[in-house]
Write a protein that holds these residues in place. Sequence first.
Motif, PDB file in Angstrom:
ATOM      1  N   ASN A   9       0.810  -1.226   0.000  1.00 48.50           N
ATOM      2  CA  ASN A   9       0.000   0.000   0.000  1.00 48.50           C
ATOM      3  C   ASN A   9       0.841   1.273   0.000  1.00 48.50           C
ATOM      4  N   GLY A  10       2.135   1.167   0.286  1.00 53.03           N
ATOM      5  CA  GLY A  10       3.007   2.331   0.359  1.00 53.03           C
ATOM      6  C   GLY A  10       3.413   2.828  -1.022  1.00 53.03           C
ATOM      7  N   LEU A  11       4.127   3.941  -1.052  1.00 53.93           N
ATOM      8  CA  LEU A  11       4.536   4.543  -2.329  1.00 53.93           C
ATOM      9  C   LEU A  11       5.367   3.576  -3.160  1.00 53.93           C
ATOM     10  N   LEU A  12       6.437   3.032  -2.586  1.00 45.82           N
ATOM     11  CA  LEU A  12       7.281   2.102  -3.330  1.00 45.82           C
ATOM     12  C   LEU A  12       6.539   0.809  -3.635  1.00 45.82           C
ATOM     13  N   GLY A  13       5.802   0.291  -2.661  1.00 48.40           N
ATOM     14  CA  GLY A  13       5.030  -0.939  -2.882  1.00 48.40           C
ATOM     15  C   GLY A  13       4.081  -0.800  -4.057  1.00 48.40           C
ATOM     16  N   GLN A  14       3.399   0.337  -4.128  1.00 39.52           N
ATOM     17  CA  GLN A  14       2.459   0.554  -5.233  1.00 39.52           C
ATOM     18  C   GLN A  14       3.176   0.609  -6.576  1.00 39.52           C
ATOM     19  N   LYS A  15       4.340   1.238  -6.606  1.00 31.70           N
ATOM     20  CA  LYS A  15       5.091   1.324  -7.870  1.00 31.70           C
ATOM     21  C   LYS A  15       5.598  -0.052  -8.304  1.00 31.70           C
ATOM     22  N   LEU A  16       5.955  -0.888  -7.338  1.00 31.36           N
ATOM     23  CA  LEU A  16       6.383  -2.254  -7.683  1.00 31.36           C
ATOM     24  C   LEU A  16       5.229  -3.072  -8.247  1.00 31.36           C
ATOM     25  N   LEU A 164      15.658  10.325  -0.513  1.00 30.90           N
ATOM     26  CA  LEU A 164      14.631  11.347  -0.777  1.00 30.90           C
ATOM     27  C   LEU A 164      13.700  10.968  -1.945  1.00 30.90           C
ATOM     28  N   VAL A 165      12.836  10.004  -1.686  1.00 28.98           N
ATOM     29  CA  VAL A 165      11.962   9.461  -2.732  1.00 28.98           C
ATOM     30  C   VAL A 165      10.741  10.367  -2.933  1.00 28.98           C
ATOM     31  N   ARG A 199      21.320  16.066  -1.386  1.00 29.99           N
ATOM     32  CA  ARG A 199      20.659  14.787  -1.634  1.00 29.99           C
ATOM     33  C   ARG A 199      20.711  14.468  -3.139  1.00 29.99           C
ATOM     34  N   THR A 200      20.398  13.206  -3.481  1.00 31.40           N
ATOM     35  CA  THR A 200      20.170  12.828  -4.885  1.00 31.40           C
ATOM     36  C   THR A 200      18.730  12.317  -4.977  1.00 31.40           C
ATOM     37  N   PRO A 201      17.752  13.220  -5.191  1.00 32.12           N
ATOM     38  CA  PRO A 201      16.335  12.838  -5.142  1.00 32.12           C
ATOM     39  C   PRO A 201      15.999  11.717  -6.115  1.00 32.12           C
ATOM     40  N   GLU A 205       9.316   5.439  -9.188  1.00 32.41           N
ATOM     41  CA  GLU A 205       9.368   4.436 -10.264  1.00 32.41           C
ATOM     42  C   GLU A 205      10.793   3.937 -10.486  1.00 32.41           C
ATOM     43  N   ASP A 206      11.774   4.831 -10.323  1.00 38.11           N
ATOM     44  CA  ASP A 206      13.179   4.414 -10.486  1.00 38.11           C
ATOM     45  C   ASP A 206      13.598   3.464  -9.369  1.00 38.11           C
ATOM     46  N   LEU A 207      13.178   3.783  -8.143  1.00 38.26           N
ATOM     47  CA  LEU A 207      13.500   2.900  -7.019  1.00 38.26           C
ATOM     48  C   LEU A 207      12.861   1.526  -7.216  1.00 38.26           C
TER      49      LEU A 207
END
Length: 299
Positions: A9-16, A164-165, A199-201, A205-207
């Motif tokens: 349900n999280g940001l990265l989880g949803q993108k995966l 910094l996603v 930072r390197t934002p 989707e890249d992560l």
Amino acid sequence: MRVLITGSNGLLGQKLIARLHAEEGVELIATSRGANKLAKLYPAVRFVQLDVTDQTQVEQVLMQEQPTHLIHTAAMTNVDECELNQADCWKQNVTAVENLVAVCERQQVHLVHVSTDFIFDGKEGPLTEEAVPAPVNFYGKSKLAAEQAVQRSRGPWAIVRTVLVYGVAHEYGRTNLVLWVRDSLRAQQPIQVVDDQLRTPTLAEDLAQGCWLAALYNASGIYHVSGQEVLTPFQMALRVADFFQLDSRLISRVDASTFSQPAKRPLRTGFIIDKAQRELGYAPHSLEQGMALVAQQAG
């Protein structure tokens, strides 16, 4: 491949889920502690409720689902909340990982664990994978302890660290720097943004792509996965204002001492991503490309 995602349900989880749901040769299992937010978007994706802090549940679900690969995105990531609620932070960020490592090791499931630049002290950056961790806040300490738990595993594992996603998620309550700056300026609201942190934002989707490549190639070891551009949040905010054609005069440059926050932030981080590019074929978007995707998704 049978890939289980925690924190779907999280940001990265949803993108995966978005990236892998139609991937040929991949059977996908989405898991989250709460109800499935993506049921209407991806009705064909199998969903199982899973609280990764519950050792018995972890064992039952992994035994039942028999994944070949597990990408662990679930975590407590609010840095100040971690500082104020350390027992809960440790449970979600360390105990949960120990639970997953134990079962993944036993079943020889390839584990991709997501970590952070906040395991570093901020004295220098950008950083390679060989940089020595020295966290300055409790969140960073918990994520470093989680990395160490993964590294002790005798099963196959990779650690993907990020910075910094930003991105857009479905029914997601939290914001990020790009959306916060855009929405504040649209509302004609003056904002203060720090200019003494580097930072390197990273586009979400890249992560997700970096995590997927680590699983796909059964990668072993630590990988730095982020954007390539080294920016301060203030510089980033100016780029957001320019991209969305908003009034940058509303943005004030400040330093970190302006804010009183429970948790200290490392000043200089950011990542050198040569290893991920070389070994995984990782290729991030530029900030402008990332913002174009955000604009397309968020309107």
